[in-house]
Design an enzyme around this catalytic site. Structure first.
Site, mmCIF file in Angstrom:
data_model
loop_
_atom_site.group_PDB
_atom_site.id
_atom_site.type_symbol
_atom_site.label_atom_id
_atom_site.label_comp_id
_atom_site.label_asym_id
_atom_site.label_seq_id
_atom_site.Cartn_x
_atom_site.Cartn_y
_atom_site.Cartn_z
ATOM 1 N N GLU A 104 9.523 16.836 14.880
ATOM 2 C CA GLU A 104 10.034 16.263 13.512
ATOM 3 C C GLU A 104 9.775 17.360 12.588
ATOM 4 O O GLU A 104 8.654 17.649 12.449
ATOM 5 C CB GLU A 104 9.859 15.010 12.843
ATOM 6 C CG GLU A 104 10.764 14.720 11.802
ATOM 7 C CD GLU A 104 10.427 12.822 11.525
ATOM 8 O OE1 GLU A 104 11.465 12.277 11.028
ATOM 9 O OE2 GLU A 104 9.629 12.343 11.921
ATOM 10 N N GLU A 107 9.645 1.135 10.801
ATOM 11 C CA GLU A 107 10.634 2.226 10.628
ATOM 12 C C GLU A 107 9.797 3.697 10.736
ATOM 13 O O GLU A 107 9.032 4.051 10.053
ATOM 14 C CB GLU A 107 11.441 2.415 9.299
ATOM 15 C CG GLU A 107 12.603 2.987 9.313
ATOM 16 C CD GLU A 107 12.433 4.382 8.649
ATOM 17 O OE1 GLU A 107 12.437 5.507 9.647
ATOM 18 O OE2 GLU A 107 12.159 4.750 7.722
ATOM 19 N N LYS A 144 0.878 -1.111 0.077
ATOM 20 C CA LYS A 144 -0.106 -0.116 0.159
ATOM 21 C C LYS A 144 0.860 1.439 0.122
ATOM 22 O O LYS A 144 1.459 1.698 0.991
ATOM 23 C CB LYS A 144 -0.757 -0.160 1.150
ATOM 24 C CG LYS A 144 -2.258 0.812 1.174
ATOM 25 C CD LYS A 144 -2.148 2.322 0.901
ATOM 26 C CE LYS A 144 -1.493 2.911 2.205
ATOM 27 N NZ LYS A 144 -1.485 4.376 1.871
ATOM 28 N N CYS A 194 13.187 11.147 7.561
ATOM 29 C CA CYS A 194 13.156 10.464 8.886
ATOM 30 C C CYS A 194 14.565 10.745 9.334
ATOM 31 O O CYS A 194 15.086 10.878 10.544
ATOM 32 C CB CYS A 194 12.781 9.323 9.059
ATOM 33 S SG CYS A 194 13.283 7.880 7.970
#
Length: 486
Positions: free
Chosen positions: A390, A259, A183, A293
């Protein structure tokens, strides 16, 4: 859009790949894929339903037995052929990624090279899956261990690296003998659809790889996760979504690889080569427009060199040219969407309200597309939101430190633990700091650490499991022990 770019987009399949056949969504709905540099619609692709998700898993389950028994060399040769074909079509894949994600062509070409390498690496690992044979300590039994594919796997990939996040998961699954339901992110599905068609061309059997694109992710994916026939879940994305998926996976006790988010510290000690540190900082911060990331999120620079570092960094950042990623001379493309741009702007305004100084940039760019100026901020407080969240954008907040212990404490002062960066010429310090940092990956005097031959992954709220390296294929294998009486 130039004619060649238009024809490239038109050549990509727009349906769901289920059981080796491209087909429309069961209710006929589609989702729009947007060009983030202009907001214009690039294409419409199928928008999968719950029934489509079940059909994709049905196909993966049906193909699992034959695929698991396929000789490792045959599986590896498919991956090798795919590696070569991606390399041949590198410009097409790069252009497609730039159109749907926004990064420059230069960066997209780098991702094609990086992403394709996972297929080459795991083509070589496919034939090296091995167990062991030994004699029990009492001599009465022979101990045989063998490795078997985990089984049907659900893969959920993010929008920021449309090719590499797919190949990093698909490569080891093919090598290990696992079938898949993939997906991709609804913002960037075209690259995955093109990759799936390429794998079909390379001889991947029907049903081994199934691809479903959808805007109804939760509704479509949760029944697949809770289906007892699924045996593994692998996800790359935010920590919040990852936590929810892990909870869902617990019902079937799935093998899980996560992750998740990052908050990478970039530490510059007083003895560092500043030219090299600034170069590394630009790579660690601006790769993928900061939408990674692993991107450097917090810069901690020793007080004796912080002003010099900030000045050099601001000069480099301020000289970057923004624009559509397919145009020559452009250094920085748009962020993925308006929500992402507004989120970056909020973080900058919060730091500014606390007294931080904007050295360069600091504003969204008016007009079409989702652009934000490359930004350097100094005097950022340690409790500023951009030091704890982040950023996922082209913003570099800089704070100072005095001692090695203070730098380590600042770096570790987060729930995340994916990537970190250290610049120093002191080898003893390299060892001390590397041992003290609570991160799955540490870059020493370099701004890019991702490598298909190395294990990628984090600790703490950044997830668990590893992708790439020798460790990557183990995520898709189960160990069976057989005791044999001689």
């Amino acid at each position: 859009m130039a004619t060649t770019q238009k024809s490239l987009v038109e050549s990509v399949p727009k349906g769901l790949l289920i059981g080796g056949r491209w087909r429309d969504s069961s209710d006929g709905r589609t989702l729009a894929v947007e060009d983030p540099s202009s907001g214009a619609t690039l294409a419409h692709v199928a928008d999968a339903t719950i029934a489509d998700g079940k059909a994709a898993l049905d196909a993966a389950v049906a193909a699992q037995g034959d695929w698991a028994s396929t000789p490792p060399r045959d599986r590896g040769e498919i991956l090798r052929a795919a590696f070569e074909r991606i390399t041949e079509r590198a410009e097409d894949f790069a252009t497609l990624m730039t159109l749907e994600m926004g990064k420059t062509l230069l960066e997209s070409r780098g991702e094609v090279t990086y992403g394709a390498e996972f297929f080459r690496w795991f083509s070589e690992e496919a034939v090296r899956i091995s167990g062991r044979w030994s004699t029990a300590p009492n001599g009465a039994t022979r101990l045989l261990t063998m490795k078997k594919p985990v089984g049907p796997t659900l893969m959920i990939t993010p929008w920021n690296f449309p090719l590499a996040m797919g190949t990093r998961k698909i490569g080891p699954a093919i090598a290990a003998g696992c079938t898949m339901v993939v997906k991709p992110a609804s913002q960037t599905p075209l690259t995955m659809l093109a990759l799936a068609e390429l794998l079909r061309e390379c001889g991947l059997p029907d049903g081994v790889l199934n691809v479903i694109t959808t805007t109804r992710t939760g509704d479509v994916i949760e029944p697949v996760i809770r289906d007892p026939r699924l045996r593994k879940l692998t996800f790359t994305g935010s920590t919040a979504v990852g936590r929810s998926l892990v909870e869902q996976s617990a019902e079937q006790l799935l093998r899980v690889s996560m992750e998740l988010g990052g908050n990478a510290p970039f530490i510059v000690f007083e003895d560092a080569d500043l030219d090299r540190a600034v170069e590394g900082a630009m790579l660690a911060k601006m790769r993928n427009i900061g939408e990674a990331c692993t991107a450097a999120n917090r810069f901690y620079v020793h007080e004796s060199v912080v002003d010099d570092f900030a000045e050099r960094m601001a000069k480099r950042m301020g000289a970057l040219t923004l624009g559509k990623g397919t145009k020559k001379g452009v250094d920085v493309g748009p962020l993925i969407d308006g929500k992402a741009r507004d989120g970056v702007a909020e973080l900058v305004e919060h730091a500014r309200s606390q007294g931080a100084t904007i050295v360069t940039g600091g504003n969204p760019v008016p007009g079409r597309g989702y652009f934000y100026e490359p930004t350097v901020i100094t005097g950022v407080r340690k409790d500023a939101r951009m030091m704890t969240e982040e950023i996922f954008g082209p913003v570099a907040p800089i704070a100072s430190f005095r001692t090695e212990k203070e730098a380590i404490d600042l770096a570790n002062g987060t729930e995340y633990g994916l990537a970190s960066y250290v610049f120093t010429r002191d080898l003893s310090r390299v060892i001390r700091v590397s041992e003290a940092l609570e991160y799955g990956m540490i870059g020493i005097n370099q701004g890019i650490i991702s490598n298909p031959a190395a294990p990628f992954g984090g600790v703490k709220a950044s997830g668990f499991g590893r992708e790439g390296g020798f460790e990557g294929i183990e995520e898709y294998l189960e160990t069976t022990y057989v005791g044999i009486a001689p």
